[in-house]
Design a protein around this motif. Structure first.
Motif, short mmCIF file in Angstrom:
data_model
loop_
_atom_site.label_atom_id
_atom_site.label_comp_id
_atom_site.label_asym_id
_atom_site.label_seq_id
_atom_site.Cartn_x
_atom_site.Cartn_y
_atom_site.Cartn_z
N GLU A 1 -37.88 -72.79 24.23
CA GLU A 1 -37.96 -73.41 22.91
C GLU A 1 -39.40 -73.44 22.43
OE1 GLU A 1 -37.78 -77.92 22.87
OE2 GLU A 1 -36.64 -77.49 24.70
N CYS A 2 -39.56 -73.49 21.12
CA CYS A 2 -40.89 -73.55 20.51
C CYS A 2 -40.80 -74.39 19.24
CB CYS A 2 -41.43 -72.16 20.21
SG CYS A 2 -40.40 -71.19 19.07
N THR A 3 -41.97 -74.86 18.78
CA THR A 3 -42.00 -75.78 17.64
C THR A 3 -43.03 -75.32 16.62
OG1 THR A 3 -41.36 -77.65 19.03
CG2 THR A 3 -42.41 -78.16 16.92
N ILE A 4 -42.65 -75.38 15.35
CA ILE A 4 -43.58 -75.13 14.24
C ILE A 4 -43.72 -76.41 13.43
CG2 ILE A 4 -43.98 -73.83 12.11
CD1 ILE A 4 -42.46 -71.50 13.32
N ILE A 5 -44.97 -76.80 13.16
CA ILE A 5 -45.26 -78.00 12.38
C ILE A 5 -46.04 -77.58 11.15
CG2 ILE A 5 -46.40 -80.25 12.36
CD1 ILE A 5 -46.17 -80.22 15.44
N SER A 6 -45.52 -77.90 9.97
CA SER A 6 -46.18 -77.55 8.71
C SER A 6 -46.78 -78.81 8.10
CB SER A 6 -45.18 -76.91 7.74
OG SER A 6 -45.80 -76.64 6.50
N LEU A 7 -48.11 -78.87 8.04
CA LEU A 7 -48.81 -80.02 7.48
C LEU A 7 -48.97 -79.85 5.97
CD1 LEU A 7 -51.66 -80.40 10.14
CD2 LEU A 7 -49.38 -81.42 10.16
N GLY A 8 -48.71 -80.92 5.22
CA GLY A 8 -48.82 -80.83 3.76
C GLY A 8 -47.89 -79.78 3.20
N CYS A 9 -46.63 -79.84 3.63
CA CYS A 9 -45.67 -78.76 3.34
C CYS A 9 -45.31 -78.63 1.87
CB CYS A 9 -44.40 -78.98 4.16
SG CYS A 9 -43.54 -80.52 3.75
N GLY A 10 -45.37 -79.74 1.11
CA GLY A 10 -44.95 -79.67 -0.29
C GLY A 10 -43.51 -79.19 -0.40
N PHE A 11 -43.30 -78.14 -1.20
CA PHE A 11 -41.96 -77.57 -1.37
C PHE A 11 -41.85 -76.20 -0.71
CE2 PHE A 11 -42.49 -80.61 -4.79
CZ PHE A 11 -41.30 -81.31 -4.75
N ASP A 12 -42.68 -75.97 0.30
CA ASP A 12 -42.69 -74.69 1.01
C ASP A 12 -41.31 -74.39 1.60
OD1 ASP A 12 -43.72 -72.38 2.37
OD2 ASP A 12 -43.68 -73.57 4.20
N PRO A 13 -40.73 -73.20 1.33
CA PRO A 13 -39.37 -72.89 1.79
C PRO A 13 -39.31 -72.16 3.12
CG PRO A 13 -40.06 -71.23 0.22
CD PRO A 13 -41.23 -72.17 0.38
N THR A 14 -40.40 -72.16 3.90
CA THR A 14 -40.44 -71.35 5.12
C THR A 14 -39.28 -71.67 6.07
OG1 THR A 14 -42.84 -71.06 5.01
CG2 THR A 14 -41.80 -70.73 7.15
N TYR A 15 -39.01 -72.96 6.28
CA TYR A 15 -37.92 -73.29 7.21
C TYR A 15 -36.61 -72.65 6.76
CZ TYR A 15 -33.84 -75.64 8.98
OH TYR A 15 -32.60 -75.88 9.51
N PHE A 16 -36.29 -72.75 5.49
CA PHE A 16 -35.01 -72.24 4.99
C PHE A 16 -34.96 -70.71 5.08
CE2 PHE A 16 -35.81 -76.32 2.96
CZ PHE A 16 -34.66 -77.01 3.32
N ARG A 17 -36.09 -70.06 4.88
CA ARG A 17 -36.12 -68.61 5.02
C ARG A 17 -35.89 -68.22 6.48
NH1 ARG A 17 -39.91 -65.30 6.51
NH2 ARG A 17 -41.54 -66.90 6.40
N LEU A 18 -36.56 -68.92 7.41
CA LEU A 18 -36.38 -68.62 8.83
C LEU A 18 -34.95 -68.93 9.28
CD1 LEU A 18 -39.72 -70.01 10.33
CD2 LEU A 18 -39.07 -67.60 10.02
N ALA A 19 -34.39 -70.03 8.77
CA ALA A 19 -33.02 -70.39 9.15
C ALA A 19 -32.04 -69.32 8.69
CB ALA A 19 -32.66 -71.75 8.55
N THR A 20 -32.27 -68.76 7.51
CA THR A 20 -31.41 -67.70 7.00
C THR A 20 -31.52 -66.45 7.86
OG1 THR A 20 -31.65 -68.55 4.74
CG2 THR A 20 -30.87 -66.29 4.98
#
Length: 717
Positions: A45-64
């Motif tokens: 397992e690994c973890t990504i932490i986005s500081l000051g994410c705002g409305f960044d869609p990276t998680y949803f793109r990766l999940a797709t």
């Protein structure tokens, strides 16, 4: 995913679009490369932490993306920002079905202001509160003592708004994770004047500082950590064992635009010509990749430490950069690099004229031309300010909307100091910028060609100007790809020089761009006696591809080793890959007269180096003046990947000796000299320069408003 978080895209300038593309694409490749390394290492397992994410869609793109892939590595993603922003973000997600369906079903917390699950968490936390941060991360199952789980922390222009001690504490906090990688994207202030680093800032930096202070969002950390080396020391002091930092010009070359296909795709999206601003932005922003793993690349490297540099194909390149000094100062820094002092290039002291040669006349324009006929100087066209507009100060202007393309002519007497502005005439040339002007060999007339008046409107006309008769239209043609190949199709950012070829005086046009944005590979000459164009054919296709297709270069008429006239072309941008050049090439033109005249052109590259062996620094947007047959002065310009520093602004090239030396100015340190114009004032033995300037995003513009002069005889030889 972007369409869900930006429902109403706003139209932005092309340079802003490119800057955001480089930023988002580089972060995307780094994130995906890091995940790929985790999978190759067999990490559970690994973890990504986005500081000051705002409305960044990276998680949803990766999940797709991961829905349709089989991965043995579990990915946990944590978005963090101020509580109010997280509330807005979650509201948006819950009201958009596509995004809502990508949220995990096993949430342990699912309320208005937070979302916590085994694979995705969205936390409202003030990053200055480290206790709350640690508690929130633990609730998302990210623990410092939770085993050697790789963690990637992303911070895109977040720490800069915190006080230095607050941002330092945050970096030190994440250095406590044993397998952490930190990606920091922020601004920097590359050195412009090494002798006066604190006071003599580049106007781009001054404009940027002024903008953020006016908007009440000052860049607090930037004052403390200005250069890449300051950032490097910072990471090392705060507990990070490895760190590599690249400015965004290097990132674009090495990460974003690696393939010719992607480069061509970007170039075809919209008209683009703000290269000076693009490369300045690239020099003032950087990406740092820091890790808490061991310093050495050896067998002792823990298997749980993903190396994102290897995934990006940068590992071997960085090792090469670390063992050499091939990269310009301020474009790359690494904790693995052995620090060595760059070799000093000899310089010659020069003196400016004792007074402003065009005193009291503000020339708030760039992309114009300067021509001297006898005792009169003529400044035509360009892009700048209406002289009737109120300005804030001499160097920085906020009202970008005031700028326009100009069709006026300023005439200045170099003896009496009197001047007058000739407004654009109805039967004269249209307003334009990045055109060319060449003075006849006897100094009786100026020939103006080409230029542009808008993103895609390019002029294809020749005008003659005399002090007695004014403007005279000599040649005009519609811009058509089907027109006569012996005639140009409208050019801008080209060069034009008067030469004598086969006993005839011709205006030779080299390089430049056509209306479509493509580069010009043909060499044209306008015969002054016939009033017609002709094309000089390249003797070899190899020479055409190697030396043609450049723009924003300089060209002067000089003599080769056989004392024959030739063009000396320096620097510029090669359109095929948008690379800034440090090349010096000698262009020779001739005519073979057998049955029919055959006009030919050939070229050869000159290996010009300093006495220390240092090559010329790449540059474009500069000017050049032939002081004599073997002394060419190069003045100003923009460089890449690093910033062109003040002491590198002026260079003297001696082609026959294949050498160059820097010219050390004694004052006028605030001049930038980009988009300016220069000319040789032979009667007074000096070089005169006017105008120039630049912009910083939409924050404002600055101008080298005054003219200046350099005594040629004052050089210490």
């Amino acid at each position: 995913m972007l369409k869900y978080v930006v429902p109403k895209p706003s139209r932005r300038s092309p340079v802003i679009n490119r800057a955001y593309y480089q930023r988002t694409e580089s972060i995307r490749k780094i994130v995906e490369g890091w995940i790929e390394q985790c999978e190759q290492l067999g990490v559970a397992e690994c973890t990504i932490i986005s500081l000051g994410c705002g409305f960044d869609p990276t998680y949803f793109r990766l999940a797709t993306l991961r829905k349709n892939t089989q991965s043995a590595t579990k990915l946990r993603y944590v978005d963090i920002d101020y509580p109010t922003l997280i509330t807005e973000r979650l509201y948006m997600v819950r009201n958009e079905d596509t995004l809502f369906d990508l949220l995990p079903d096993n949430a342990s917390v699912d309320d208005v202001g937070s979302f916590v699950s085994d694979t995705y968490s969205c936390l409202g936390i003030d990053l200055r509160d480290l206790r709350q941060l640690e508690s929130g991360l633990e609730s998302a199952q990210v623990k410092k003592n939770g085993g050697r789980i790789p963690i990637l922390v992303i911070s895109e222009v977040v720490l800069a708004y915190l006080a230095p001690d607050e941002s330092d504490a945050l970096l030190q906090f994440f250095a406590g994770y044993s397998e952490a990688t930190f990606i920091l994207h922020e601004q920097c202030i590359p050195t412009f004047d090494e002798q006066d680093e604190d006071q003599n800032l580049h106007p781009f930096a001054l404009t940027m500082f002024r903008h953020f202070e006016r908007t009440m969002t000052p860049l607090k950390t930037l004052r403390e950590y200005r250069s890449l080396y300051d950032q490097l020391d910072r990471f090392e002091r705060l507990g990070w064992s490895k760190c590599d930092i690249l400015n965004m010009n290097l990132v674009s070359d090495e990460i974003v635009l690696q393939s010719p296909e992607e480069h061509q795709r970007i170039c075809s999206l919209e008209p683009f010509d703000e290269y000076d601003e693009q490369f300045w932005i690239g020099a003032y922003y950087f990406i740092a990749i820091a890790t808490t793993g061991p310093k050495a690349e050896a067998s002792t490297t823990p298997s749980q430490s993903p190396n994102v540099l290897r995934a990006l194909g940068l590992l071997s390149k960085i090792q090469t950069w670390n063992s050499s000094n091939n990269l310009p100062e301020g474009s790359f820094a690494s904790l693995s690099k052995t620090t060595s002092e760059p070799s000093a290039i000899p310089s010659q002291p020069i003196e400016w004229t004792a007074h402003n040669p065009i005193a009291g006349l503000e020339i708030n324009r760039k992309g114009h031309t300067l021509s001297i006929m006898g005792d009169e100087a003529f400044i035509f066209g360009g892009f700048g300010l209406d002289p009737n507009d109120a300005v804030e100060d001499q160097r920085v202007f906020q009202q970008r909307s005031q700028q326009t393309r100009l069709g006026s002519m300023i005439q200045y007497n170099l003896v009496t100091g009197s001047s007058r502005t000739h407004p654009r005439e109805e039967d004269g040339p249209a307003p334009r910028m990045h055109h060319s002007a060449a003075t006849t060999l006897n100094g009786s007339a100026i020939y103006i060609y080409g230029g542009r008046d808008g993103p895609t409107k390019v002029h294809n006309d020749v005008w003659r100007y005399t002090a007695e008769g004014g403007w005279d239209p000599l040649w005009r043609a519609r811009i058509s790809q089907e027109s006569d190949a012996s005639c140009p199709k409208g050019l801008f950012k080209h060069t034009a020089n008067m030469m004598t070829i086969a006993g005839r005086q011709m205006m030779v046009v080299f390089g430049g761009r056509v209306a479509s944005g493509e580069a010009n590979f043909q060499v044209f000459a306008f015969d002054l006696q016939e009033g017609q164009w002709g094309e000089f054919k390249w003797r070899s296709e190899q020479d055409k591809q190697k030396f043609g297709g450049v723009f924003s270069h300089s060209a002067v008429v000089t003599q080769d080793a056989n004392h024959q006239e030739c063009l000396l072309v320096v620097g510029g941008i090669r359109m095929s890959n948008e690379q800034v050049l440090n090349t010096v090439c000698q262009i020779t033109l001739g005519v073979e007269t057998e049955e029919l005249p055959r006009y030919w052109v050939e070229a050869q590259a000159l290996d010009i180096r300093a006495s220390t062996g240092e090559p010329l620094k790449p540059r474009f947007g500069h000017s050049a003046v032939a002081v004599d047959s073997d002394r060419i002065w190069i003045l100003g310009g923009v460089s890449s990947p690093g910033l062109l520093q003040w002491h590198e602004t002026m260079v003297e090239i001696q082609p026959r000796r294949a050498t160059f030396e820097t010219l050390k100015p004694s004052c006028f340190r605030e001049l930038v000299m980009v988009g300016h114009a220069t000319a040789l004032d032979a009667r007074r033995q000096r070089i005169v320069g006017t105008g120039g300037g630049g912009t910083c995003f939409g924050f404002g513009a600055w101008w080298d408003a005054s003219a200046w002069g350099i005594h040629i005889q004052a050089m210490i030889m």
